[in-house]
Motif scaffolding. Structure first.
Motif, PDB file in Angstrom:
ATOM      1  N   HIS A 118       1.189  -7.255   8.755  1.00 20.95           N
ATOM      2  CA  HIS A 118       0.193  -8.025   8.003  1.00 20.95           C
ATOM      3  C   HIS A 118      -1.082  -7.193   7.966  1.00 20.95           C
ATOM      4  CE1 HIS A 118       2.869 -11.464   8.222  1.00 20.95           C
ATOM      5  NE2 HIS A 118       2.863 -11.395   9.547  1.00 20.95           N
ATOM      6  N   PHE A 119      -1.791  -7.258   6.827  1.00 20.03           N
ATOM      7  CA  PHE A 119      -2.931  -6.362   6.646  1.00 20.03           C
ATOM      8  C   PHE A 119      -4.058  -7.081   5.913  1.00 20.03           C
ATOM      9  CE2 PHE A 119       0.967  -3.989   6.814  1.00 20.03           C
ATOM     10  CZ  PHE A 119       0.689  -3.026   7.771  1.00 20.03           C
ATOM     11  N   ALA A 130      -9.610  -0.010  -1.997  1.00 23.23           N
ATOM     12  CA  ALA A 130      -8.544   0.043  -3.000  1.00 23.23           C
ATOM     13  C   ALA A 130      -7.380   0.907  -2.528  1.00 23.23           C
ATOM     14  CB  ALA A 130      -9.091   0.568  -4.327  1.00 23.23           C
ATOM     15  N   ASN A 131      -7.679   2.034  -1.907  1.00 24.32           N
ATOM     16  CA  ASN A 131      -6.595   2.910  -1.467  1.00 24.32           C
ATOM     17  C   ASN A 131      -5.893   2.353  -0.246  1.00 24.32           C
ATOM     18  OD1 ASN A 131      -5.546   5.775  -0.187  1.00 24.32           O
ATOM     19  ND2 ASN A 131      -5.677   5.788  -2.418  1.00 24.32           N
ATOM     20  N   PHE A 132      -6.620   1.692   0.631  1.00 25.58           N
ATOM     21  CA  PHE A 132      -5.985   1.019   1.773  1.00 25.58           C
ATOM     22  C   PHE A 132      -5.003  -0.027   1.275  1.00 25.58           C
ATOM     23  CE2 PHE A 132      -5.864  -2.549   4.751  1.00 25.58           C
ATOM     24  CZ  PHE A 132      -5.527  -1.917   5.947  1.00 25.58           C
ATOM     25  N   MET A 133      -5.462  -0.867   0.344  1.00 30.67           N
ATOM     26  CA  MET A 133      -4.593  -1.923  -0.171  1.00 30.67           C
ATOM     27  C   MET A 133      -3.392  -1.353  -0.906  1.00 30.67           C
ATOM     28  SD  MET A 133      -7.235  -4.938  -1.377  1.00 30.67           S
ATOM     29  CE  MET A 133      -8.267  -3.886  -2.391  1.00 30.67           C
ATOM     30  N   ALA A 134      -3.598  -0.316  -1.704  1.00 31.48           N
ATOM     31  CA  ALA A 134      -2.480   0.283  -2.435  1.00 31.48           C
ATOM     32  C   ALA A 134      -1.434   0.844  -1.484  1.00 31.48           C
ATOM     33  CB  ALA A 134      -3.001   1.383  -3.360  1.00 31.48           C
ATOM     34  N   VAL A 174      -0.689  -0.087   1.709  1.00 32.30           N
ATOM     35  CA  VAL A 174       0.105  -1.100   2.406  1.00 32.30           C
ATOM     36  C   VAL A 174       0.993  -1.867   1.422  1.00 32.30           C
ATOM     37  CG1 VAL A 174      -1.526  -1.285   4.299  1.00 32.30           C
ATOM     38  CG2 VAL A 174      -1.738  -2.837   2.356  1.00 32.30           C
ATOM     39  N   ARG A 175       0.521  -2.057   0.199  1.00 30.76           N
ATOM     40  CA  ARG A 175       1.348  -2.745  -0.787  1.00 30.76           C
ATOM     41  C   ARG A 175       2.512  -1.877  -1.235  1.00 30.76           C
ATOM     42  NH1 ARG A 175      -3.928  -5.438  -3.769  1.00 30.76           N
ATOM     43  NH2 ARG A 175      -4.010  -7.298  -2.416  1.00 30.76           N
ATOM     44  N   HIS A 224       4.030  -4.632   1.758  1.00 31.93           N
ATOM     45  CA  HIS A 224       3.319  -5.673   2.491  1.00 31.93           C
ATOM     46  C   HIS A 224       2.166  -6.231   1.667  1.00 31.93           C
ATOM     47  CE1 HIS A 224       5.558  -4.312   5.976  1.00 31.93           C
ATOM     48  NE2 HIS A 224       5.125  -3.084   5.743  1.00 31.93           N
ATOM     49  N   ASP A 225       1.839  -7.493   1.935  1.00 36.92           N
ATOM     50  CA  ASP A 225       0.663  -8.105   1.316  1.00 36.92           C
ATOM     51  C   ASP A 225      -0.595  -7.629   2.032  1.00 36.92           C
ATOM     52  OD1 ASP A 225       2.164  -9.532  -0.516  1.00 36.92           O
ATOM     53  OD2 ASP A 225       2.398 -11.252   0.833  1.00 36.92           O
ATOM     54  N   CYS A 226      -1.723  -7.745   1.345  1.00 38.48           N
ATOM     55  CA  CYS A 226      -3.006  -7.376   1.944  1.00 38.48           C
ATOM     56  C   CYS A 226      -4.041  -8.426   1.551  1.00 38.48           C
ATOM     57  CB  CYS A 226      -3.454  -5.993   1.481  1.00 38.48           C
ATOM     58  SG  CYS A 226      -4.924  -5.381   2.339  1.00 38.48           S
TER      59      CYS A 226
END
Length: 289
Positions: free
Chosen positions: A118-119, A135-139, A141-142, A146-148
């Motif tokens: 989970h993130f 934006a790059n962190f979310m991209a 993990v997705r 995984h959801d963020c």
């Protein structure tokens, strides 16, 4: 044409670890390629425009521009200048800084490797580079499947008048997230606030919530409880490259690019993320004592 010994002004804050790292890089460049005649003074990021700048007859400026007033003063100086903070206030200047897209992936990989599934990201939109980080962190993990979750504090969370209300909201948000969760705070100030919110919400760090900040500001990271893991910028390399670029400009050479990016050095792992994720809530809570 610049004089044989260029006169250079350093409008770089001395109050933060990052600024002092930049200055070490400038010093190394000057030691290897100088001499320069350097004017600098103790200052913070948002210090007033120095009075001497209006009358200064120099050859170049290295600046970390924090206000519109400073941006205008740098323009009015009418000498070659290099920006080391953000293109937002002085878009016409060449800019040298950290690769903020790369660091988002770096933080995501750090928490993924510790077993988190989970993130979340604690955001701010005050600068473009904060948005690039999140934006790059979310991209990342997705892309890993995984959801963020995202949270952006309202208003200005560092203002004392809003402190208690914002911390209450932040504690509610962190308490509502599925656990265990790996969180990137887009800077160390937000990471410091987040760790306080975790204590208020009575969630275990890093067993239930692992927190990683950005910029490795030593005063915040080591004062936080637990101490805050953070991305280490290569500040000395950035300062060196900025001085090198300014030297080219003062010699009348045009830069090949308006932007030079330097990769982060890595993550300074401290207590806030120094444990693999614990799925069992009771075990996580027990580990706190």
């Amino acid at each position: 044409m610049a004089a044989q010994r260029p006169h250079v002004a350093l409008l770089i804050e001395t109050s933060r670890s990052y600024g002092r790292g930049l200055l070490r890089g400038v010093r190394r460049y000057v030691a290897e390629n100088g001499p320069w005649s350097i004017f600098m003074e103790l200052r913070a990021l948002e210090s007033n425009v120095p009075l001497w700048l209006k009358r200064w007859q120099g050859d170049g400026i290295l600046t970390r521009t924090g206000t519109k007033q400073m941006a205008q003063a740098v323009r009015d100086a009418n000498v070659p200048a290099v920006e080391l903070r953000s293109p937002r206030l002085c878009p016409e200047l060449p800019w040298v800084g950290a690769d903020n897209r790369a660091l988002g992936e770096m933080v995501a990989t750090h928490v993924l490797d510790r077993g988190f599934r989970h993130f979340a990201v604690l955001e701010t939109d005050t600068e473009i580079y904060f948005e690039e980080r999140s934006a790059n962190f979310m991209a990342t993990v997705r892309n890993a499947g995984h959801d963020c979750y995202e949270y952006r504090p309202p208003g200005q969370p560092d203002r004392p008048a809003q402190w208690e209300r914002n911390q209450e909201r932040l504690a509610q948000w962190i308490g509502s997230l599925p656990k265990p969760v790996g969180v990137m705070a887009c800077n160390d100030q937000l990471g410091f606030f987040l760790l306080d919110a975790c204590a208020r919400a009575q969630v275990a760090v890093p067993e239930e919530v692992a927190v990683v900040g950005v910029e490795n500001e030593e005063s915040l990271c080591t004062m936080a409880s637990p101490t805050l893991s953070s991305v280490r910028f290569n500040a000395e390399r950035i300062g060196y490259c900025a001085a090198e670029l300014l030297s080219e400009l003062m010699q009348g050479r045009r830069p090949n690019s308006q932007q030079r990016l330097v990769d982060p050095l890595g993550i300074e792992v401290r207590a806030s993320s120094d444990l693999s994720a614990v799925e069992d809530h009771q075990i996580a809570v027990a580990l706190r004592f």
